[in-house]
Design a protein around this motif. Structure first.
Motif, mmCIF file in Angstrom:
data_model
loop_
_atom_site.group_PDB
_atom_site.id
_atom_site.type_symbol
_atom_site.label_atom_id
_atom_site.label_comp_id
_atom_site.label_asym_id
_atom_site.label_seq_id
_atom_site.Cartn_x
_atom_site.Cartn_y
_atom_site.Cartn_z
ATOM 1 N N SER A 77 0.807 -1.221 0.000
ATOM 2 C CA SER A 77 0.000 0.000 0.000
ATOM 3 C C SER A 77 0.841 1.272 0.000
ATOM 4 O O SER A 77 0.331 2.344 -0.332
ATOM 5 N N GLY A 94 -11.383 2.282 0.329
ATOM 6 C CA GLY A 94 -11.555 2.584 1.744
ATOM 7 C C GLY A 94 -11.794 4.044 2.038
ATOM 8 O O GLY A 94 -12.183 4.405 3.155
ATOM 9 N N SER A 97 -11.566 6.475 5.442
ATOM 10 C CA SER A 97 -11.428 5.521 6.548
ATOM 11 C C SER A 97 -10.056 4.863 6.565
ATOM 12 O O SER A 97 -9.553 4.499 7.624
ATOM 13 N N THR A 98 -9.456 4.681 5.395
ATOM 14 C CA THR A 98 -8.123 4.074 5.323
ATOM 15 C C THR A 98 -7.078 5.071 4.837
ATOM 16 O O THR A 98 -6.007 4.684 4.373
ATOM 17 N N ASN A 175 -7.221 -7.271 0.586
ATOM 18 C CA ASN A 175 -7.547 -6.104 1.405
ATOM 19 C C ASN A 175 -8.415 -5.189 0.553
ATOM 20 O O ASN A 175 -7.927 -4.327 -0.166
ATOM 21 N N ARG A 178 -13.930 -1.049 2.834
ATOM 22 C CA ARG A 178 -13.774 -0.310 4.088
ATOM 23 C C ARG A 178 -13.660 -1.311 5.232
ATOM 24 O O ARG A 178 -14.666 -1.840 5.710
ATOM 25 N N SER A 180 -11.089 -0.788 7.890
ATOM 26 C CA SER A 180 -10.224 -0.265 8.942
ATOM 27 C C SER A 180 -10.546 1.202 9.174
ATOM 28 O O SER A 180 -11.052 1.888 8.282
ATOM 29 N N ARG A 181 -10.241 1.669 10.386
ATOM 30 C CA ARG A 181 -10.436 3.085 10.707
ATOM 31 C C ARG A 181 -9.109 3.818 10.809
ATOM 32 O O ARG A 181 -9.041 4.925 11.329
ATOM 33 N N TRP A 182 -8.056 3.198 10.322
ATOM 34 C CA TRP A 182 -6.730 3.792 10.343
ATOM 35 C C TRP A 182 -5.897 3.094 9.276
ATOM 36 O O TRP A 182 -6.376 2.185 8.601
ATOM 37 N N TYR A 183 -4.644 3.496 9.134
ATOM 38 C CA TYR A 183 -3.797 2.859 8.125
ATOM 39 C C TYR A 183 -3.487 1.424 8.531
ATOM 40 O O TYR A 183 -2.956 1.174 9.610
ATOM 41 N N SER A 184 -3.814 0.485 7.668
ATOM 42 C CA SER A 184 -3.602 -0.930 7.980
ATOM 43 C C SER A 184 -2.452 -1.535 7.196
ATOM 44 O O SER A 184 -1.842 -2.510 7.623
ATOM 45 N N SER A 186 -1.059 -3.395 3.511
ATOM 46 C CA SER A 186 -1.550 -4.550 2.757
ATOM 47 C C SER A 186 -0.398 -5.512 2.526
ATOM 48 O O SER A 186 0.662 -5.102 2.049
#
Length: 212
Positions: A77, A94, A97-98, A175, A178, A180-184, A186
């Motif tokens: 990502s 996302g 949200s992402t 991945n 939507r 996640s509510r933050w950077y996840s 990939s």
């Protein structure tokens, strides 16, 4: 859904050049020699990666020569979108949200030779972290699926391996949307380990301490 993965053109060309240099499978390092009841082998090197939903990539004979060569941990990502100087995409599934980072589907493959003198031992593979929805195949057979992206997981793969010959491990990571509510990130974002044990052994995470 449109796949949102991006790899710079230069890295794709480099992967094609490297992939065409040698078709030889890599050997498992000398650490695979048993020096005790349990060996833990870091399995981060020389993976092949494709940022796309490839068909049939779990097959051991699948041609991955043009894939990008990566070492783990790896996060696709954060790769800049071609033609830009940023990995952010205002159309990322996302959205805010992402953080407008892209996800999509990615594949990892690793082909290696397994020494014949390990026959009779038990071999497991442990993934410290994959984001997310990871499906694992060994020599073309599906081992399992781990949907969650924030916990480790492992499988005993002994019965699917060929000792004294080439073996392949394939991992599909998804991945999308939507989630996640933050950077996840990939991909396989933490280390991978191979465990070699005697037939009678304490399993991974097989001991615990409890209190009243």
């Amino acid at each position: 859904m449109k796949n949102a993965c991006h790899i710079p053109v230069g890295t794709i060309v480099l992967a094609m050049v490297l992939g065409g240099c040698s078709g030889k499978d890599k050997d498992i390092p000398d650490e695979f020699g048993m020096k005790g009841p349990r060996q833990e082998i870091l399995f981060d090197q020389e993976w092949k990666f494709l940022c796309s939903n490839a068909t049939g990539a779990e097959d051991p004979v699948y041609d991955d020569a043009a894939w990008h060569r990566v070492d783990l941990p790896h996060d696709w990502s954060i790769v800049d979108i071609p033609g830009t100087e940023s990995p952010l995409d205002p159309l990322a599934p996302g959205g805010i949200s992402t953080g407008y980072f892209t996800g999509g589907t990615g594949w990892y493959r690793n082909t290696f030779d397994l020494p014949s003198d390990l026959e009779g031992k038990r071999i497991s593979i442990l993934f410290e972290g994959v984001y997310m929805d990871a499906t694992v195949w060994v020599n073309g057979s599906e081992v399992g699926n781990h949907p969650y992206g924030y916990t480790s997981f492992w499988y005993d793969i002994t019965d699917l391996l060929t000792f004294g010959d080439s073996n392949s491990i394939a991992v599909r990571v998804r991945n999308e949307g939507r989630n996640s509510r933050w950077y996840s990130g990939s991909g396989i974002y933490r280390h991978v380990w191979l465990y070699v044990t005697q037939p009678v052994h304490i399993p991974i995470w097989g001991t615990s301490v409890t209190t009243p």
